[in-house]
Design a protein around this motif. Structure first.
Motif, PDB file in Angstrom:
ATOM      1  N   ALA A 120       0.872  -1.177   0.000  1.00 23.17           N
ATOM      2  CA  ALA A 120       0.000   0.000   0.000  1.00 23.17           C
ATOM      3  C   ALA A 120       0.904   1.220   0.000  1.00 23.17           C
ATOM      4  O   ALA A 120       1.887   1.275   0.737  1.00 23.17           O
ATOM      5  N   GLU A 121       0.585   2.174  -0.840  1.00 20.63           N
ATOM      6  CA  GLU A 121       1.258   3.461  -0.798  1.00 20.63           C
ATOM      7  C   GLU A 121       0.265   4.423  -0.169  1.00 20.63           C
ATOM      8  O   GLU A 121      -0.826   4.642  -0.700  1.00 20.63           O
ATOM      9  N   VAL A 122       0.653   4.965   0.971  1.00 18.49           N
ATOM     10  CA  VAL A 122      -0.252   5.787   1.775  1.00 18.49           C
ATOM     11  C   VAL A 122       0.363   7.169   1.935  1.00 18.49           C
ATOM     12  O   VAL A 122       1.509   7.305   2.352  1.00 18.49           O
ATOM     13  N   PHE A 123      -0.427   8.186   1.604  1.00 19.38           N
ATOM     14  CA  PHE A 123       0.005   9.562   1.791  1.00 19.38           C
ATOM     15  C   PHE A 123      -0.825  10.170   2.906  1.00 19.38           C
ATOM     16  O   PHE A 123      -2.058  10.107   2.882  1.00 19.38           O
ATOM     17  N   THR A 124      -0.124  10.740   3.885  1.00 22.91           N
ATOM     18  CA  THR A 124      -0.793  11.325   5.047  1.00 22.91           C
ATOM     19  C   THR A 124      -0.383  12.781   5.191  1.00 22.91           C
ATOM     20  O   THR A 124       0.561  13.245   4.549  1.00 22.91           O
ATOM     21  N   ASP A 125      -1.073  13.467   6.088  1.00 29.12           N
ATOM     22  CA  ASP A 125      -0.715  14.852   6.374  1.00 29.12           C
ATOM     23  C   ASP A 125       0.429  14.951   7.388  1.00 29.12           C
ATOM     24  O   ASP A 125       0.783  16.030   7.829  1.00 29.12           O
ATOM     25  N   GLY A 126       0.993  13.830   7.766  1.00 27.94           N
ATOM     26  CA  GLY A 126       2.111  13.813   8.709  1.00 27.94           C
ATOM     27  C   GLY A 126       1.695  13.657  10.154  1.00 27.94           C
ATOM     28  O   GLY A 126       2.539  13.576  11.038  1.00 27.94           O
ATOM     29  N   THR A 127       0.394  13.596  10.415  1.00 27.60           N
ATOM     30  CA  THR A 127      -0.086  13.489  11.797  1.00 27.60           C
ATOM     31  C   THR A 127      -0.533  12.078  12.156  1.00 27.60           C
ATOM     32  O   THR A 127      -0.913  11.830  13.289  1.00 27.60           O
ATOM     33  N   VAL A 128      -0.485  11.157  11.208  1.00 27.21           N
ATOM     34  CA  VAL A 128      -1.005   9.810  11.420  1.00 27.21           C
ATOM     35  C   VAL A 128       0.099   8.906  11.966  1.00 27.21           C
ATOM     36  O   VAL A 128       1.175   8.803  11.375  1.00 27.21           O
ATOM     37  N   ALA A 129      -0.183   8.272  13.082  1.00 31.73           N
ATOM     38  CA  ALA A 129       0.783   7.353  13.681  1.00 31.73           C
ATOM     39  C   ALA A 129       0.840   6.057  12.877  1.00 31.73           C
ATOM     40  O   ALA A 129      -0.182   5.588  12.359  1.00 31.73           O
ATOM     41  N   LEU A 130       2.022   5.494  12.773  1.00 34.67           N
ATOM     42  CA  LEU A 130       2.210   4.235  12.068  1.00 34.67           C
ATOM     43  C   LEU A 130       1.310   3.150  12.646  1.00 34.67           C
ATOM     44  O   LEU A 130       0.717   2.358  11.905  1.00 34.67           O
ATOM     45  N   ARG A 131       1.171   3.114  13.941  1.00 36.91           N
ATOM     46  CA  ARG A 131       0.323   2.110  14.590  1.00 36.91           C
ATOM     47  C   ARG A 131      -1.134   2.245  14.129  1.00 36.91           C
ATOM     48  O   ARG A 131      -1.829   1.247  13.969  1.00 36.91           O
ATOM     49  N   THR A 132      -1.574   3.460  13.886  1.00 36.42           N
ATOM     50  CA  THR A 132      -2.941   3.690  13.419  1.00 36.42           C
ATOM     51  C   THR A 132      -3.141   3.079  12.033  1.00 36.42           C
ATOM     52  O   THR A 132      -4.172   2.460  11.760  1.00 36.42           O
ATOM     53  N   LEU A 133      -2.154   3.251  11.159  1.00 35.78           N
ATOM     54  CA  LEU A 133      -2.239   2.653   9.825  1.00 35.78           C
ATOM     55  C   LEU A 133      -2.245   1.134   9.912  1.00 35.78           C
ATOM     56  O   LEU A 133      -3.014   0.460   9.225  1.00 35.78           O
ATOM     57  N   THR A 134      -1.400   0.600  10.764  1.00 37.93           N
ATOM     58  CA  THR A 134      -1.331  -0.851  10.952  1.00 37.93           C
ATOM     59  C   THR A 134      -2.668  -1.379  11.467  1.00 37.93           C
ATOM     60  O   THR A 134      -3.164  -2.404  10.992  1.00 37.93           O
ATOM     61  N   GLN A 135      -3.271  -0.669  12.409  1.00 40.10           N
ATOM     62  CA  GLN A 135      -4.572  -1.082  12.943  1.00 40.10           C
ATOM     63  C   GLN A 135      -5.647  -1.039  11.866  1.00 40.10           C
ATOM     64  O   GLN A 135      -6.535  -1.894  11.837  1.00 40.10           O
ATOM     65  N   ALA A 136      -5.571  -0.069  10.960  1.00 42.08           N
ATOM     66  CA  ALA A 136      -6.551   0.021   9.878  1.00 42.08           C
ATOM     67  C   ALA A 136      -6.421  -1.177   8.946  1.00 42.08           C
ATOM     68  O   ALA A 136      -7.427  -1.751   8.517  1.00 42.08           O
ATOM     69  N   VAL A 137      -5.183  -1.585   8.644  1.00 40.48           N
ATOM     70  CA  VAL A 137      -4.957  -2.761   7.802  1.00 40.48           C
ATOM     71  C   VAL A 137      -5.479  -4.006   8.513  1.00 40.48           C
ATOM     72  O   VAL A 137      -6.196  -4.819   7.930  1.00 40.48           O
ATOM     73  N   GLU A 138      -5.134  -4.144   9.783  1.00 39.18           N
ATOM     74  CA  GLU A 138      -5.577  -5.308  10.554  1.00 39.18           C
ATOM     75  C   GLU A 138      -7.097  -5.323  10.701  1.00 39.18           C
ATOM     76  O   GLU A 138      -7.715  -6.393  10.630  1.00 39.18           O
TER      77      GLU A 138
END
Length: 92
Positions: free
Chosen positions: A54-72
């Motif tokens: 996945a190529e994910v573009f964020t505003d810089g405020t998103v924690a890596l753990r949050t992205l991982t939780q979204a995938v999970e």
């Protein structure tokens, strides 16, 4: 495939390339894209089934753990080694 910080520009989007395990079809891709896209601060998420990333573009405020939780939460996983690599690349 290893994880990578694709881009980082002050005041602009931060791009991350994240490996995803468990996807087998186009429906899987859609599920992960919707899950990532629902995270506040994610500007764009594009998932590639062939490369299992996945190529994910964020505003810089998103924690890596949050992205991982979204995938999970979508029913898939991010390999632990990829999370460690992203943390190293991001300087966390």
């Amino acid at each position: 495939m290893t994880a990578a910080v694709v881009s980082r520009v002050a005041g602009q989007a931060v791009g991350l390339r994240v490996p995803i395990s468990g996807m087998t079809c186009a429906s899987c891709v859609g599920r992960v894209e919707r899950g990532l896209g629902a995270v506040p601060g994610v500007q764009r998420a594009s998932v590639n089934l062939a490369t299992e990333t996945a190529e994910v573009f964020t505003d810089g405020t998103v924690a890596l753990r949050t992205l991982t939780q979204a995938v999970e939460g979508s029913g898939y996983s991010v390999p632990e080694r990829a999370i460690d690599q992203l943390k190293t690349d991001a300087g966390n």
